[in-house]
Scaffold this active site. Sequence first.
Site, mmCIF file in Angstrom:
data_model
loop_
_atom_site.group_PDB
_atom_site.id
_atom_site.type_symbol
_atom_site.label_atom_id
_atom_site.label_comp_id
_atom_site.label_asym_id
_atom_site.label_seq_id
_atom_site.Cartn_x
_atom_site.Cartn_y
_atom_site.Cartn_z
ATOM 1 C CD GLU A 186 -6.621 -22.812 -6.336
ATOM 2 O OE1 GLU A 186 -5.705 -23.626 -6.127
ATOM 3 O OE2 GLU A 186 -6.567 -21.923 -7.212
ATOM 4 N N GLY A 218 4.389 -6.836 -6.409
ATOM 5 C CA GLY A 218 4.367 -5.385 -6.510
ATOM 6 C C GLY A 218 3.143 -4.967 -7.305
ATOM 7 N NE ARG A 251 0.581 -15.534 -6.262
ATOM 8 C CZ ARG A 251 -0.308 -16.532 -6.233
ATOM 9 N NH1 ARG A 251 -0.516 -17.174 -5.092
ATOM 10 N NH2 ARG A 251 -0.975 -16.874 -7.312
ATOM 11 C CG ASP A 269 2.452 -16.166 -13.867
ATOM 12 O OD1 ASP A 269 2.626 -15.069 -14.436
ATOM 13 O OD2 ASP A 269 2.785 -16.375 -12.683
ATOM 14 C CB ALA A 273 0.797 -9.519 -10.054
ATOM 15 C CE1 TYR A 286 20.192 -3.792 -10.135
ATOM 16 C CE2 TYR A 286 21.522 -2.325 -11.482
ATOM 17 C CZ TYR A 286 20.293 -2.709 -10.987
ATOM 18 O OH TYR A 286 19.172 -2.012 -11.344
#
Length: 475
Positions: free
Chosen positions: A35, A49, A108, A308, A321, A216
């Site tokens: 990392e 989510g 996250r 991603d 995710a 919306y």
Amino acid sequence: MEKPEFKVIIVGGSIAGLTLAHCLAQANIDHVVLEKRSAIAPQEGAFIGIWPNGARVFEQLGIFGDMEKQTVPFHRMHLRYPDGFSFSSSLPELVSERFGYPIITLDRQRVLEVLHERYPFKSNIIVNKKVVEIQTLDHGARVVTEDGAVYTGDLIVGADGVHSSIRSEMWRLADAISPGLITEHERKSLTVEYACVFGISSPIPGLESGELINSYSDGSCVITFHGEDGRVFWFMIEKLQRKYVYPDNPRFSVDDAAGFCARLSSVPIWRDICVAHLWRNRISVSMTALEEGLFQTWHFGRVVLLGDSVHKMTPNIGQGANTAVEDAATLASLINGLLKSGSASHTSDSDINNLLRVFQSLRYDRVKRTYQQSCSGARLQTRDDFLKILVGRYVFPYVGDYISHSMCKDISGGHVIDFLPLPKRSKAGWAKYSRSNRSRATQLQWGSIWLSPVILCLFCMLFLWPWSSSLPISS
């Protein structure tokens, strides 16, 4: 001399990278995670989510309970339109009842913390290791980090996100060995049309825990998720004035986020609650460009991309995710299968290439469908053109059964870790919706046949009826 064990080098301590590490640990496959940042779980103001297709994999790994207990499941959603019309749905509760897993939202940062805390071999995760080069070997590959460290293995996995250095290195190797494989079209296939502000806010009266709201507007949308103790996770997206091609993306600061929210402060969310309430109660906030793209080349040589780094979508349908988690489960299953087959003693370039071709073939169509749904979702929710305004306002609220059935079919197709048992809490929806007498193509065909007359009727009502009503009626 005995051949060293098969080793996987995972670049990126992301959700995809750490999930893959958990999977490989379960199969006793050697690996290391590199990392580039100094911490595995920084606070960036973002949240994710977790849907049943992702939750089931986490449950196989024994870690979903740690995530689930930190929030509340969603049971109800509300949708609001700019003309004031709104409706509510129990779709989240229905999904939970059918599959045995709720839809939840978490920071996250907290998801990464759980993945890190529950990982059994902490020494395998090394921070401050920015990979700057991939080198090919006769029977393997190695990466070189910015500080000069070298790590050698049989497979290199790029789980380092949308700005993937591993993708760039893979392209460099492909250009040298197979010129023309990476086309100019593919290099420019990652684009940006939307900007997004992610935020987390303290409780706001009127926003109930376990509910979510989609509001919306023309050119923008606001989506809020109300978690444990009323904590509000939210994002707002807005269509930009033009389309950008990666890497020439716009960059945004916290000041840009403040200006964005100030400009939309009066936009209603639900009842008397508006964007200003989210901003006033903010705990953390960030603003980013939303890249969208699905690359055609997922692997080359002994390098493969996950999450991603190879498919980037907007957050509107909440599957980014979860899709990365499925990638990790599928790749780990294939690696384990290769090693169990007895080929571990001679993992040639051909063995690895065949494995990675199977990986892409298993994942590509499912990811493509999810990516297309994400693109459509962003444009439907921001009312991008007249047809989307029409469908979003006058069709979408009245086809709940069709939407829930289609959504459940998509969830049921989620990939799992094939060498671990399926969780006992899984309910009948997995089997029910994965069985179908109709193919995907047939389903989509009938969906189109069904929607076409609806849209045609709406067109006639909106445009032809006013004219016909003014014409003289013949006797």
